[in-house]
Structures are given as structure tokens and as C-alpha cells.
Design a protein around this motif. Structure first.
Motif: not given
Ligand SMILES: Nc1ncnc2c1ncn2[C@@H]1O[C@H](COP(=O)(O)OP(=O)(O)OP(=O)(O)O)[C@@H](O)[C@H]1O
Ligand SMILES: CC(C)(COP(=O)(O)OP(=O)(O)OC[C@H]1O[C@@H](n2cnc3c(N)ncnc32)[C@H](O)[C@@H]1O)[C@@H](O)C(=O)NCCC(=O)NCCS
Length: 199
Positions: A10-17, A33, A143, A147, A180-182, A185
């Protein structure tokens, strides 16, 4: 054979990361996106339909889409969101399939489709395995606001416009717990790809 992985959350869950982690492992990622930005460029069919439906109030002076303004309109109103989705999603799906099929039977062991609304839009048939990036609601909200420097009400509107990430985690073939941390993951991702004989 190239395994087609659907990456969602979901939004900001960390998909792009997590997408960046796939790239580090030399696994190609198709970003829905990014495609949804390309197909609404001035002159594209979807751009004209958006102006017809929402008016020039959702454009900047230079004629490009004012994403912030259009976002405010559609995240506050489900009918408007459905109208935008009906315009943009078919164009995104067309381009995604084209790019995906370009990788199939190629050298890459896998190709990733990063699709935020994979489950909401019932796109499971476009992929062979689904991988959800999970985060708890509190961390997700924190987050997202950090962001996007967004207000709590706007962030909550966006979160509520999607299926809860806990539900997506139940539907997925594999889940990365991104609370947790990147680095933690990334290790989870490598373990999953090892289980899937990709790395
Ligand atoms: N494990 C983590 N620890 C700390 N911050 C994180 C972690 N994973 C992601 N983030 C941060 O949380 C925010 C959301 O992450 P990200 O942009 O990857 O989510 P997303 O699912 O791609 O969002 P969107 O749906 O908007 O594309 C970013 O600022 C990212 O740097
Ligand atoms: C409304 C728009 C212009 C806002 O642009 P903005 O740059 O502020 O956000 P961005 O496009 O980066 O999206 C950020 C996140 O919002 C969420 N989101 C975007 N659109 C939608 C939607 N229609 N429904 C639910 N969530 C959405 C996704 O989690 C996405 O990752 C833009 O999100 C858009 O065009 N949405 C419609 C197309 C779409 O559904 N895209 C997402 C999946 S392909």
C-alpha cells in the motif's frame, strides 16, 4: 523461463524501496506508477480525457498535469477516483503487458511488475507470483507524511483509498515485513528469491 513477479503493497509501505533492491540484484522492474505518469503527458489520449472530465483546473500554467490538485480531487471523492482510474488504468495495463512480454523468455531469471493496485484492480493474472511489502498502519502513516510532507488528513485519505496492506499480505505468495531496517527487508527479499530459485 522468466518468472513474472507482482510487487505490491500500500502507499508508503516500501514498494519503491524494494524495487531498488531488485535492481541491485539486476532483476528488471516495470513501474506502474512511472507508466501512469508517462500516459498522462500532454498530447497523450489519457491527458485529453482527463482535461475533458476534470477541466483545466487540474493543469499547471504550462499545460502539464497538476498532480497535487488532481490528487486532492480524487482522494477525497471515490466517484472521481473511479473516473480517473477508468481513463488511466487501461493505458497503464497496455504498456505494462508490452514491457513484460519483452522480458519473457529472455535472459533475466525474473521480471518484476511494481503495481500499487494489483489486488484492487484484480491484476493477479498478469503475474505468476505476488510479493507484498507489509508495514503496520502507524509506521505507514508516519513514513508517508514524512516523505510527502503531507497533512495527516491527506495521508489518511490516500491510505483509506486502498485495500488495507494487512489484507494484501494474506493474499500474497510471499511477504516482506518492512517495519524494520531496509537491510533487514533486503535480507528477507534475498531469502524469498532463494526459495523461488531466482538467486
Ligand atoms: N525499512 C524502512 N525503514 C525506514 N524508512 C523506510 C523503509 N522502507 C521505506 N522507507 C521510507 O518510507 C517512505 C515510503 O517508502 P516507498 O516510497 O518505498 O513506499 P512505496 O510503497 O513505494 O510508496 P508509494 O505507494 O507512494 O509509491 C520513503 O520515504 C522510504 O524512504
Ligand atoms: C492522482 C495522481 C495524479 C496523484 O499523483 P501523485 O504524484 O501525488 O502520486 P503518485 O502518482 O506518485 O502515487 C503515489 C501513490 O498513490 C497511490 N495511488 C495513486 N493513484 C491511486 C488510485 N487511483 N487509487 C488508489 N491509490 C492510488 C499509489 O499507492 C501510488 O503509489 C496520480 O496518483 C494518478 O494519476 N493516479 C491514477 C493512476 C493510478 O491509479 N496510479 C497508481 C497505480 S498504477
Amino acid at each position: 523461463m522468466t518468472l513474472v513477479i507482482g510487487l505490491t503493497g500500500s502507499i508508503a509501505s516500501g514498494k519503491s524501496t524494494v524495487s531498488k533492491m531488485f535492481s541491485e540484484l539486476n532483476i528488471p522492474v516495470i513501474d506502474a506508477d512511472q507508466i501512469s505518469r508517462d500516459v498522462v503527458e500532454p498530447g497523450e489520449p489519457a491527458y485529453k480525457q482527463i482535461v475533458n472530465v476534470f477541466g483545466r483546473k487540474v493543469l499547471h500554467e504550462d499545460g502539464t498535469l497538476n498532480r497535487k490538485k488532481l490528487g486532492k480531487v480524487i482522494f477525497a471523492n471515490e466517484d472521481h477516483r473511479k473516473q480517473l482510474n477508468e481513463i488511466v488504468h487501461p493505458e497503464v495495463r497496455k504498456e505494462m503487458v508490452l514491457q513484460r512480454d519483452g522480458y519473457k523468455d529472455g535472459a533475466a531469471p525474473a521480471v518484476v511488475l511494481d503495481i500499487p493496485l494489483l489486488f484492487e484492480s484484480q491484476l493477479m493474472d498478469y503475474v505468476e507470483r505476488t510479493l507484498v511489502v507489509y508495514v503496520d498502519e502507524g509506521t505507514q502513516l508516519e513514513r508517508l507524511m514524512e516523505r510527502d510532507q503531507s497533512e495527516r488528513v491527506d495521508a489518511l485519505e490516500r491510505i483509506k483509498s486502498q485495500m488495507p496492506v494487512s489484507k494484501k499480505a494474506e493474499l500474497a505468495d510471499a511477504v516482506i515485513d518492512n517495519n524494520g531496517t531496509v537491510e533487514e527487508s533486503f535480507q528477507q527479499l534475498k531469502d524469498i528469491l532463494h526459495r523461488w530459485n531466482i538467486v
